[in-house]
Design an enzyme around this catalytic site. Sequence first.
Site, mmCIF file in Angstrom:
data_model
loop_
_atom_site.group_PDB
_atom_site.id
_atom_site.type_symbol
_atom_site.label_atom_id
_atom_site.label_comp_id
_atom_site.label_asym_id
_atom_site.label_seq_id
_atom_site.Cartn_x
_atom_site.Cartn_y
_atom_site.Cartn_z
ATOM 1 N N LYS A 1 -12.467 -1.115 1.008
ATOM 2 C CA LYS A 1 -11.730 -0.450 -0.153
ATOM 3 C C LYS A 1 -12.411 -0.488 -1.282
ATOM 4 O O LYS A 1 -13.558 0.250 -1.555
ATOM 5 C CB LYS A 1 -10.251 -0.803 -0.115
ATOM 6 C CG LYS A 1 -9.523 -0.696 0.948
ATOM 7 C CD LYS A 1 -7.982 -1.049 0.826
ATOM 8 C CE LYS A 1 -7.378 -0.569 2.095
ATOM 9 N NZ LYS A 1 -7.843 -0.831 3.322
ATOM 10 N N HIS B 1 -5.074 -4.316 -1.259
ATOM 11 C CA HIS B 1 -5.119 -3.169 -2.170
ATOM 12 C C HIS B 1 -4.982 -3.998 -3.606
ATOM 13 O O HIS B 1 -4.261 -3.535 -4.511
ATOM 14 C CB HIS B 1 -3.898 -2.639 -2.046
ATOM 15 C CG HIS B 1 -3.998 -1.706 -0.813
ATOM 16 N ND1 HIS B 1 -4.647 -0.431 -0.852
ATOM 17 C CD2 HIS B 1 -3.654 -1.932 0.461
ATOM 18 C CE1 HIS B 1 -4.553 0.389 0.433
ATOM 19 N NE2 HIS B 1 -4.030 -0.711 1.331
ATOM 20 N N SER C 1 0.839 -1.120 0.125
ATOM 21 C CA SER C 1 -0.023 -0.180 0.110
ATOM 22 C C SER C 1 0.606 1.203 0.002
ATOM 23 O O SER C 1 0.436 2.378 -0.337
ATOM 24 C CB SER C 1 -0.878 0.054 1.107
ATOM 25 O OG SER C 1 -0.176 -0.028 2.466
#
Length: 424
Positions: free
Chosen positions: A265, A234, A206
């Site tokens: 996310k 991610h 990240s």
Amino acid sequence: MWAGRVLHAALSRAPRESRAQSALAQLRGILEEELESIRGAGTWKSERVITSRQGPHIHVDGAPGGIINFCANNYLGLSSHPEVIQAGLRTLKEFGAGLSSVRFICGTQSIHKDLEAKIARFHQREDAILYPSCFDANTGLFEALLTSEDAVLSDELNHASIIDGIRLCKAHKYRYRHLDMADLEAKLQEAQKHRLRLVATDGAFSMDGDIAPLQEICRLASQYGALVFVDESHATGFLGATGRGTDELLGVMDQVTIINSTLGKALGGASGGYTTGPGALVSLLRQRARPYLFSNSLPPAAVGCASKALDLLMESNAIVQSMAAKTLRFRSQMEAAGFTISGANHPICPVMLGDARLALNIADDMLKRGIFVIGFSYPVVPKGKARIRVQISAVHSEEDIDRCVEAFVERWTLHSRLEVLGLP
């Protein structure tokens, strides 16, 4: 006699209160000294207050007009997608605000089981288990799975939640240099004496936007009889041809044993995390993973939002393709302008600046220019590697991206002129 007892109690209480006040004063002094050292180092992290919903364009308290947001993990733009919001509202009305309980007591609803099954299908795994966050999934996994007979081999730049999860377990711990496969192989050779060997890595890192070499990791794991764990927080939703993650991107879906990821996310942006993998492992986690056993169930609205986000993703990969094109647009323009962008073809685009104060100052100035970005410095990243992390979303327009590049160029030009003049 009664008055004497009262007087004695008052006198004996006074020294205790005095000592307590002295201890509190000591604590305040220690805390203020530590806080001042953070301010002095230029690494103080302020929180900007958003006064609108999350999205590519937001309103920020104290900043005039609309702001283009380039620092959220809202990779697919689904946190404000109308169908995702409506799904959350429907689930909230039907299943309530929360369960007021943990899963094994009376905190499991049909929607939790349905979402776990959908996650397992999405990742092409046997089963899945939900947690309040991926941080909880990471802190729950290693302690439940590994014993003092086992070993875990971890990339040195893994996310803090992986590091903390590994600290909690009794397994023998090996840390290999970031993305260094020669070092990983040496550690695997050293760890052959242990019962189980688990290689743990982020799929996409990240802070740097780089991607783990999963093909080589899986090859080494097979050669040395190890298992592979990947945190895909991610990557889930947007890496790979259909957004399954780095294991799909690199063609090793059948070789990665365990995946942890997040719903907070790309998959709706609310909260929640999960582990997916072998059915027996998931069953063990339901029995032993402490964050699962001792945390309230994921709120129904978050479950509804994430479920709809997965539906949208599995219906079409158009959003994934749009984000990839916009990521390339930003990276190529910034590099052409002379900036160093870490990572490779990931929507996390760290603009490397080195100096912590410079990163924070430029980020503050960018906000005045209508661009929301955040400077990262030690201890979030190593000393001397401060950066501004720009994150591209599928819902950014090309004009948004071009404006962000222009603002960086304008601010860097100003900084260079001030530096020549010897001004801060």
